[in-house]
Design a protein around this motif. Structure first.
Motif, mmCIF file in Angstrom:
data_model
loop_
_atom_site.group_PDB
_atom_site.id
_atom_site.type_symbol
_atom_site.label_atom_id
_atom_site.label_comp_id
_atom_site.label_asym_id
_atom_site.label_seq_id
_atom_site.Cartn_x
_atom_site.Cartn_y
_atom_site.Cartn_z
ATOM 1 N N HIS A 64 0.787 -1.238 0.000
ATOM 2 C CA HIS A 64 0.000 0.000 0.000
ATOM 3 C C HIS A 64 0.819 1.288 0.000
ATOM 4 O O HIS A 64 0.230 2.374 -0.030
ATOM 5 C CB HIS A 64 -0.933 0.013 1.219
ATOM 6 C CG HIS A 64 -1.983 -1.050 1.180
ATOM 7 N ND1 HIS A 64 -3.069 -0.998 0.327
ATOM 8 C CD2 HIS A 64 -2.111 -2.216 1.873
ATOM 9 C CE1 HIS A 64 -3.818 -2.077 0.498
ATOM 10 N NE2 HIS A 64 -3.258 -2.828 1.432
ATOM 11 N N SER A 78 -0.790 4.783 -1.477
ATOM 12 C CA SER A 78 -0.882 5.846 -0.478
ATOM 13 C C SER A 78 -0.133 7.090 -0.944
ATOM 14 O O SER A 78 -0.623 8.219 -0.802
ATOM 15 C CB SER A 78 -0.315 5.362 0.859
ATOM 16 O OG SER A 78 -0.401 6.382 1.834
ATOM 17 N N ASP A 91 -2.136 8.825 -3.464
ATOM 18 C CA ASP A 91 -3.206 9.632 -2.867
ATOM 19 C C ASP A 91 -2.733 11.041 -2.533
ATOM 20 O O ASP A 91 -3.538 11.983 -2.497
ATOM 21 C CB ASP A 91 -3.725 8.965 -1.586
ATOM 22 C CG ASP A 91 -4.579 7.742 -1.878
ATOM 23 O OD1 ASP A 91 -4.985 7.559 -3.040
ATOM 24 O OD2 ASP A 91 -4.828 6.960 -0.935
ATOM 25 N N HIS A 92 -1.428 11.184 -2.265
ATOM 26 C CA HIS A 92 -0.863 12.493 -1.916
ATOM 27 C C HIS A 92 -0.293 13.214 -3.132
ATOM 28 O O HIS A 92 0.403 14.222 -2.980
ATOM 29 C CB HIS A 92 0.225 12.334 -0.848
ATOM 30 C CG HIS A 92 -0.310 11.981 0.504
ATOM 31 N ND1 HIS A 92 -0.727 10.710 0.832
ATOM 32 C CD2 HIS A 92 -0.506 12.744 1.617
ATOM 33 C CE1 HIS A 92 -1.134 10.696 2.086
ATOM 34 N NE2 HIS A 92 -1.026 11.904 2.587
ATOM 35 N N PRO A 122 2.651 9.395 7.658
ATOM 36 C CA PRO A 122 1.599 10.249 7.069
ATOM 37 C C PRO A 122 2.014 11.711 6.948
ATOM 38 O O PRO A 122 1.494 12.437 6.084
ATOM 39 C CB PRO A 122 0.431 10.084 8.055
ATOM 40 C CG PRO A 122 0.663 8.765 8.701
ATOM 41 C CD PRO A 122 2.144 8.643 8.822
ATOM 42 N N SER A 160 3.947 13.361 0.326
ATOM 43 C CA SER A 160 3.572 14.573 -0.420
ATOM 44 C C SER A 160 3.752 14.286 -1.903
ATOM 45 O O SER A 160 4.170 13.192 -2.303
ATOM 46 C CB SER A 160 4.433 15.765 0.001
ATOM 47 O OG SER A 160 5.794 15.550 -0.330
ATOM 48 N N ARG A 217 -8.702 2.120 3.827
ATOM 49 C CA ARG A 217 -8.668 3.125 2.746
ATOM 50 C C ARG A 217 -10.054 3.313 2.133
ATOM 51 O O ARG A 217 -10.493 4.461 1.865
ATOM 52 C CB ARG A 217 -7.669 2.668 1.676
ATOM 53 C CG ARG A 217 -7.694 3.471 0.376
ATOM 54 C CD ARG A 217 -7.286 4.919 0.601
ATOM 55 N NE ARG A 217 -7.213 5.635 -0.644
ATOM 56 C CZ ARG A 217 -8.250 6.129 -1.313
ATOM 57 N NH1 ARG A 217 -9.476 5.960 -0.832
ATOM 58 N NH2 ARG A 217 -8.078 6.781 -2.444
ATOM 59 N N THR A 239 -12.339 5.193 4.917
ATOM 60 C CA THR A 239 -12.001 6.547 5.366
ATOM 61 C C THR A 239 -11.465 7.449 4.263
ATOM 62 O O THR A 239 -11.342 8.652 4.457
ATOM 63 C CB THR A 239 -10.964 6.488 6.500
ATOM 64 O OG1 THR A 239 -9.716 5.980 5.981
ATOM 65 C CG2 THR A 239 -11.442 5.591 7.626
ATOM 66 N N GLY A 240 -11.102 6.844 3.128
ATOM 67 C CA GLY A 240 -10.548 7.637 2.046
ATOM 68 C C GLY A 240 -9.067 7.928 2.190
ATOM 69 O O GLY A 240 -8.497 8.651 1.371
ATOM 70 N N GLN A 241 -8.439 7.378 3.212
ATOM 71 C CA GLN A 241 -7.013 7.588 3.410
ATOM 72 C C GLN A 241 -6.422 6.406 4.194
ATOM 73 O O GLN A 241 -7.158 5.594 4.749
ATOM 74 C CB GLN A 241 -6.748 8.894 4.164
ATOM 75 C CG GLN A 241 -7.418 8.956 5.533
ATOM 76 C CD GLN A 241 -7.167 10.274 6.235
ATOM 77 O OE1 GLN A 241 -6.283 11.028 5.852
ATOM 78 N NE2 GLN A 241 -7.940 10.563 7.262
ATOM 79 N N TYR A 242 -5.083 6.377 4.256
ATOM 80 C CA TYR A 242 -4.389 5.271 4.928
ATOM 81 C C TYR A 242 -3.888 5.634 6.328
ATOM 82 O O TYR A 242 -3.287 4.784 6.994
ATOM 83 C CB TYR A 242 -3.178 4.844 4.094
ATOM 84 C CG TYR A 242 -3.499 4.004 2.889
ATOM 85 C CD1 TYR A 242 -3.706 2.630 3.002
ATOM 86 C CD2 TYR A 242 -3.562 4.577 1.620
ATOM 87 C CE1 TYR A 242 -3.980 1.849 1.887
ATOM 88 C CE2 TYR A 242 -3.831 3.809 0.495
ATOM 89 C CZ TYR A 242 -4.041 2.448 0.635
ATOM 90 O OH TYR A 242 -4.311 1.674 -0.468
ATOM 91 N N SER A 243 -4.106 6.837 6.780
ATOM 92 C CA SER A 243 -3.474 7.306 8.015
ATOM 93 C C SER A 243 -3.737 6.375 9.194
ATOM 94 O O SER A 243 -2.824 6.036 9.961
ATOM 95 C CB SER A 243 -3.953 8.720 8.356
ATOM 96 O OG SER A 243 -3.527 9.638 7.370
#
Length: 461
Positions: free
Chosen positions: A291, A295, A298-299, A352, A356, A419, A422-426
């Motif tokens: 992932h 991930s 996503d950034h 996280p 970037s 993911r 929540t829409g993110q991996y944090s």
């Protein structure tokens, strides 16, 4: 009255001890077997484009491979004791080569489950980290940690060797040629294995590297049945190539593996190692390996850039694993494990904040440190298995490695669910950081006196 004649097993004088030749061939075998580990991510898109298969189908093939990669390990260790290292390794390389070569003929989705999943899964599972532990335990009386580190690095080196060529071939002329490259890499090592990968030092009239010449009394201890004390003469391979605690001729390797599991499951240290290595698998292959690229995407980071960062992880993985082997020969492996897991947890906690669209210096630092720590846990874990379980150590390590792969599979699935939800991996990264802290505490509190309080016999029950 003349003194009784005794025969001592002595090491002929050689410039290079045969153990190092065996280790070199084992390294090449691991490089040849590692080709497929770099393949799925590169070959998925071409296969989807040609056949229209879903990501789920191809992911299922990889999942089967991942589970077999772990579950086969303890049985492979027992098979190596029963039939010899050379025979099992050769068959494993042939399975990898056959699975990859037959992939060029597939035209139905179930066939990719058979080739990628079953055949290559069984082959790579038999060439897993337990192979490195078996070589080190059989051929080396000293420098075992260093040897395990070097051999473990062979798998990472193999991925780095194959990845750029697989990527180039997949683009032009196509994925079939890339599959044949993987098959050729595995099969090319088989002749070397058959000629140079001897089953035990006794096969060449030698002692394990670093072992001292045995007195008559110690020679009797080497072949006597019963518990084997780690580091004692009996812990080395017995004359004739039979491993202490291994199967007698005609023994059942599967039964041996299950009997070892039954004995080990009564020792608390085993469950501590299982828990720690499951977390190890979750935080390497399961999370970062699966992932990290999505991930980073996503950034806003390009996938090729993220893949390049993972390649850097692989480079420093080689350095870190060899260094960890050297440290394992000199320091308490329990403390090393605790340090490795805690550093990994800190890295996941801050990840996280580092992701970037562009590669910042802080991300380079993370990649280097995470690479050094990637499978640095292998040498100390294998060392503890050997110390606590004696002649059963290689098979026990196989079961511990199975937990590693199950942890990886569970984490890969769970992180994907996080993911999607929540829409993110944090939250996945934070949870993994917490698990690493748990693994560090568990590792630091492993009891040194487990064998004395809960003896584990080396012979087959």
């Amino acid at each position: 009255m003349s003194a009784p004649k005794t025969t001592l097993l002595q090491t002929p004088k050689r410039r290079i001890h045969p153990a190092w030749i065996v280790a070199a061939v084992a390294f090449l075998a691991l490089v040849g077997a590692a080709g497929f580990r770099a393949a799925p991510g590169v070959l998925m898109v071409p296969l989807q484009n040609e056949f229209g298969w879903s990501t789920t189908v191809l992911s299922a093939a990889v999942s089967i491979n991942l589970v077999l990669f772990g579950f086969t390990a303890p049985f492979a260790a027992a098979l190596m004791e029963r039939f010899g290292i050379r025979a099992v390794t050769s068959v494993a390389l042939v399975l990898i080569g056959a699975g990859s070569a037959l992939t060029v003929l597939v035209n139905q989705s179930w066939q990719i489950l058979l080739t990628w999943g079953l055949l290559i899964g069984l082959g790579t599972g038999s060439m897993a980290l337990v192979f490195a532990a078996t070589i080190a335990n059989t051929w080396f009386a000293k420098s075992r940690g260093l040897v395990i580190g070097i051999l473990t690095a062979g798998s990472a080196a193999g991925q780095l060797v194959f990845l750029p060529f697989i990527a180039l071939l997949a683009q032009d002329p196509g994925w079939r040629q890339a599959s044949l490259l993987i098959a050729g890499g595995a099969l090319a090592v088989v002749p070397l294995v058959l000629k140079f990968l001897k089953n035990s030092p006794a096969d060449v009239g030698a002692l394990p590297y670093g072992a001292e010449v045995q007195s008559p009394e110690e020679s009797e201890l080497r072949t006597a049945p019963g518990p084997v004390t780690p580091g004692a003469p009996g812990a080395a391979a017995a004359p004739g190539g039979t491993m202490p605690g291994g199967n007698e001729p005609g023994g059942n390797a599967a039964v041996r593996a299950l009997q070892v599991l039954k004995r080990a499951s009564k020792v608390r240290t085993f469950w501590a190692l299982v828990a720690g290595f499951a977390i190890c698998g979750a935080t390497t292959n399961g999370l970062i390996g699966t992932h990290f690229i999505p991930s980073a995407h996503d950034h806003g980071m390009a996938e090729t850039t993220a893949a390049g960062l993972l390649a850097v992880v692989g480079i420093f993985d080689i350095v870190g694993t060899i260094a960890s082997g050297w440290l394992t020969d000199r320091f308490n492996p329990r403390i090393l494990l605790a340090v490795y897991y805690q550093f990994r947890g800190i890295g996941l906690l801050v990840l996280p904040l580092l992701l970037s669209a562009t590669v910042q210096p802080s991300m380079i630092v993370f990649v280097v440190i995470y690479g050094l720590d990637w499978v640095a846990t292998v040498p100390p874990t294998a060392a503890i298995c050997r110390q606590v379980f004696g002649a059963d150590g290689s098979v026990v390590f196989g079961w511990v490695f199975a937990a590693h792969q199950f942890g990886a599979a569970a984490a890969a699935l769970a992180a994907g669910a996080v993911r999607d939800a929540t829409g993110q991996y944090s939250y996945a990264w934070f949870a993994a950081a917490a698990m690493c802290t748990i693994a560090a505490v568990i590792s630091a509190t492993i009891r040194k006196d487990a064998p004395a309080k809960e003896p584990v016999p080396a012979g087959v029950a």
